[in-house]
Design an enzyme around this catalytic site. Structure first.
Site, PDB file in Angstrom:
ATOM      1  N   ARG A  12       0.850  -1.198   0.000  1.00 47.94           N
ATOM      2  CA  ARG A  12       0.000   0.000   0.000  1.00 47.94           C
ATOM      3  C   ARG A  12       0.889   1.253   0.000  1.00 47.94           C
ATOM      4  NH1 ARG A  12      -0.894   4.754   2.117  1.00 47.94           N
ATOM      5  NH2 ARG A  12      -0.688   3.976   4.231  1.00 47.94           N
ATOM      6  N   CYS A 236       4.959   9.636   0.156  1.00 47.36           N
ATOM      7  CA  CYS A 236       3.619  10.188   0.091  1.00 47.36           C
ATOM      8  C   CYS A 236       3.573  11.020  -1.172  1.00 47.36           C
ATOM      9  CB  CYS A 236       3.331  11.057   1.313  1.00 47.36           C
ATOM     10  SG  CYS A 236       1.731  11.870   1.206  1.00 47.36           S
TER      11      CYS A 236
HETATM   12  N1  COA Z   1     -13.436   4.298  -4.523  1.00 49.07           N
HETATM   13  C1  COA Z   1     -13.592   4.427  -5.857  1.00 49.07           C
HETATM   14  N2  COA Z   1     -13.841   5.605  -6.466  1.00 49.07           N
HETATM   15  C2  COA Z   1     -13.925   6.684  -5.672  1.00 49.07           C
HETATM   16  C3  COA Z   1     -13.770   6.608  -4.286  1.00 49.07           C
HETATM   17  C4  COA Z   1     -13.484   5.348  -3.717  1.00 49.07           C
HETATM   18  N3  COA Z   1     -13.284   5.192  -2.419  1.00 49.07           N
HETATM   19  N4  COA Z   1     -13.908   7.838  -3.778  1.00 49.07           N
HETATM   20  C5  COA Z   1     -14.150   8.659  -4.792  1.00 49.07           C
HETATM   21  N5  COA Z   1     -14.159   7.954  -5.949  1.00 49.07           N
HETATM   22  C6  COA Z   1     -14.337   8.474  -7.292  1.00 49.07           C
HETATM   23  C7  COA Z   1     -15.682   9.084  -7.506  1.00 49.07           C
HETATM   24  O1  COA Z   1     -16.588   8.116  -7.956  1.00 49.07           O
HETATM   25  C8  COA Z   1     -15.391  10.113  -8.568  1.00 49.07           C
HETATM   26  O2  COA Z   1     -15.287   9.481  -9.824  1.00 49.07           O
HETATM   27  P1  COA Z   1     -15.773  10.200 -11.162  1.00 49.07           P
HETATM   28  O3  COA Z   1     -14.867  11.401 -11.331  1.00 49.07           O
HETATM   29  O4  COA Z   1     -15.610   9.155 -12.184  1.00 49.07           O
HETATM   30  O5  COA Z   1     -17.183  10.600 -10.874  1.00 49.07           O
HETATM   31  C9  COA Z   1     -13.994  10.598  -8.201  1.00 49.07           C
HETATM   32  O6  COA Z   1     -13.406   9.533  -7.469  1.00 49.07           O
HETATM   33  C10 COA Z   1     -14.008  11.835  -7.330  1.00 49.07           C
HETATM   34  O7  COA Z   1     -14.974  11.659  -6.321  1.00 49.07           O
HETATM   35  P2  COA Z   1     -15.246  12.664  -5.126  1.00 49.07           P
HETATM   36  O8  COA Z   1     -16.385  12.183  -4.318  1.00 49.07           O
HETATM   37  O9  COA Z   1     -15.267  14.078  -5.652  1.00 49.07           O
HETATM   38  O10 COA Z   1     -14.031  12.393  -4.260  1.00 49.07           O
HETATM   39  P3  COA Z   1     -12.884  13.389  -3.902  1.00 49.07           P
HETATM   40  O11 COA Z   1     -12.344  14.103  -5.058  1.00 49.07           O
HETATM   41  O12 COA Z   1     -13.369  14.120  -2.713  1.00 49.07           O
HETATM   42  O13 COA Z   1     -11.767  12.319  -3.522  1.00 49.07           O
HETATM   43  C11 COA Z   1     -10.519  10.881  -2.185  1.00 49.07           C
HETATM   44  C12 COA Z   1     -11.519  11.985  -2.235  1.00 49.07           C
HETATM   45  C13 COA Z   1      -9.999  10.815  -0.759  1.00 49.07           C
HETATM   46  C14 COA Z   1     -11.176   9.564  -2.555  1.00 49.07           C
HETATM   47  C15 COA Z   1      -9.368  11.121  -3.181  1.00 49.07           C
HETATM   48  O14 COA Z   1      -8.863  12.419  -3.051  1.00 49.07           O
HETATM   49  C16 COA Z   1      -8.241  10.171  -2.970  1.00 49.07           C
HETATM   50  O15 COA Z   1      -8.408   8.962  -3.071  1.00 49.07           O
HETATM   51  N6  COA Z   1      -7.038  10.675  -2.718  1.00 49.07           N
HETATM   52  C17 COA Z   1      -5.867   9.855  -2.453  1.00 49.07           C
HETATM   53  C18 COA Z   1      -5.694   9.742  -0.978  1.00 49.07           C
HETATM   54  C19 COA Z   1      -4.677   8.729  -0.622  1.00 49.07           C
HETATM   55  O16 COA Z   1      -4.917   7.544  -0.654  1.00 49.07           O
HETATM   56  N7  COA Z   1      -3.481   9.201  -0.280  1.00 49.07           N
HETATM   57  C20 COA Z   1      -2.414   8.390   0.131  1.00 49.07           C
HETATM   58  C21 COA Z   1      -2.641   7.852   1.500  1.00 49.07           C
HETATM   59  S1  COA Z   1      -1.794   8.708   2.749  1.00 49.07           S
END
Ligand code: COA
Ligand code: ZN
Length: 312
Positions: A12, A236
């Site tokens: 991960r 990160c």
């Molecule tokens: N699984 C699958 N798809 C997801 C999802 C999930 N858990 N969460 C959001 N999505 C998809 C949505 O369906 C949407 O898809 P679309 O553009 O095709 O409609 C898109 O992602 C954006 O969705 P939204 O609700 O606006 O989410 P967001 O932009 O607020 O995203 C996070 C939030 C946290 C999901 C995203 O920013 C993310 O995964 N960031 C990475 C964080 C991470 O893992 N960092 C490293 C760990 S420290």
């Protein structure tokens, strides 16, 4: 001697920073090999959006195909309610929720203010409803690469809010390797006094070479759970200059040397670690896999025997 529990995060935290996709079959093979090494937990993958982290877009398939070993907990990162639904389907043993204690780091990593993250994670806790134990990883607890110091009181305040939600554990993350041993001692002492009921895990990065010194400082405060990444992979993607996690096999080697019990079969783990550069296609920072264990002695060169007889 202390019993110390390890959570392996290479597939991960490690893989989410790799530029080239690691095939699903290889991920499964790697996790199955790690399952035989004596870990308490393995953080298998992340149920995040495939657009945000393309490397982990095969989360469901990986969770469905790994062979789960008795005694090992298979945990997954869950960023939001959508992720929790997917993780429930995949029967993960623990959900690892994540947010940052620094507003700027939270905005850059999760694209929302901390209060919104907290509200979203509270919804996850409500959805799960006690069916699966929840751990919360708090990022940037020892400093933020954009804001600088993160006061201890701020870390404890976020920890309090999650403890009040009834989580099982907290992981205190030094996401960008800013912690030093004195700071670790102070925070660990405060956390142990305040949350005796919680599983407390420390998550260090070796960005500035202080990773293993920080592990020792935490152990001396009675902390018995650590995240580590095989080969020291990790970082990160949203923190400038962040580099690898502490290397699991180097940390285990050190803890065994000073007499602690980790439950890990280090010989077996080193075999897996020596395969990792092939998996990711480049060298990795871990040192013991290259140098061998301190007790893996080298044969004495022929000229030493000659010198011996010469000086006899
Ligand atoms: N699984 C699958 N798809 C997801 C999802 C999930 N858990 N969460 C959001 N999505 C998809 C949505 O369906 C949407 O898809 P679309 O553009 O095709 O409609 C898109 O992602 C954006 O969705 P939204 O609700 O606006 O989410 P967001 O932009 O607020 O995203 C996070 C939030 C946290 C999901 C995203 O920013 C993310 O995964 N960031 C990475 C964080 C991470 O893992 N960092 C490293 C760990 S420290
Ligand atoms: Zn990390």
């Amino acid at each position: 001697m202390q019993r110390i529990f390890f959570n392996e995060v290479v597939t991960r935290d490690g893989f989410q920073n790799e530029p080239d996709f690691v095939p699903t079959d290889t991920k499964v093979e790697l996790i199955d090999a790690l399952s035989q090494c004596g870990y308490a937990k393995i953080e298998v993958t992340s149920f995040t959006s495939a657009k945000a982290i393309p490397m982990l877009r095969d989360a469901e398939v990986v969770m469905g195909r790994i062979r789960r070993a008795p005694g090992v907990e298979y945990t997954v990162l869950v960023p939001n309610v959508r992720g929790a639904e997917r993780a429930l389907e995949s029967r993960a043993d623990e959900f690892n929720l994540v947010m940052s204690t620094s507003e700027t780091h939270n905005l850059s990593n999760l694209r929302m203010p901390r209060e919104r993250s907290f509200a979203a994670l509270k919804d996850v806790v409500a959805l799960v409803g006690g069916r699966v134990p929840i751990n919360v990883s708090l990022s940037a607890c020892f400093g933020c690469p954009m804001e600088g110091d993160v006061p201890q009181a701020q870390v404890l305040a976020w920890a309090d809010r999650f403890a009040d939600l009834g989580v099982r554990g907290l992981t205190i993350c030094d996401t960008t390797g800013m912690a030093h041993p004195d700071q670790v001692s102070r925070l660990c002492e405060a956390l142990r006094a305040r949350f005796p009921q919680l599983q407390l895990t420390l998550h260090f990065h070796n960005t500035r070479g202080m990773g293993l010194a920080n592990v020792m400082a935490a152990v001396q405060q009675g902390i018995d759970r650590f995240d580590g990444s095989l080969g020291g992979l990790g970082g990160c993607p949203y923190a400038p200059g962040a580099s690898g996690n502490i290397c699991t096999e180097d940390a285990i080697h050190m803890l065994h040397a000073v007499g602690h019990d980790t439950g890990i079969d280090l010989g077996r783990l080193l075999t897996v670690a020596r395969w990792l550069p092939k998996v990711v296609g480049h060298e990795v920072p871990g040192q013991v896999a290259k140098a061998g264990r301190t007790q893996d002695l080298h044969p004495e060169p022929a000229y030493v025997a000659e010198l011996r007889s010469q000086f006899a």
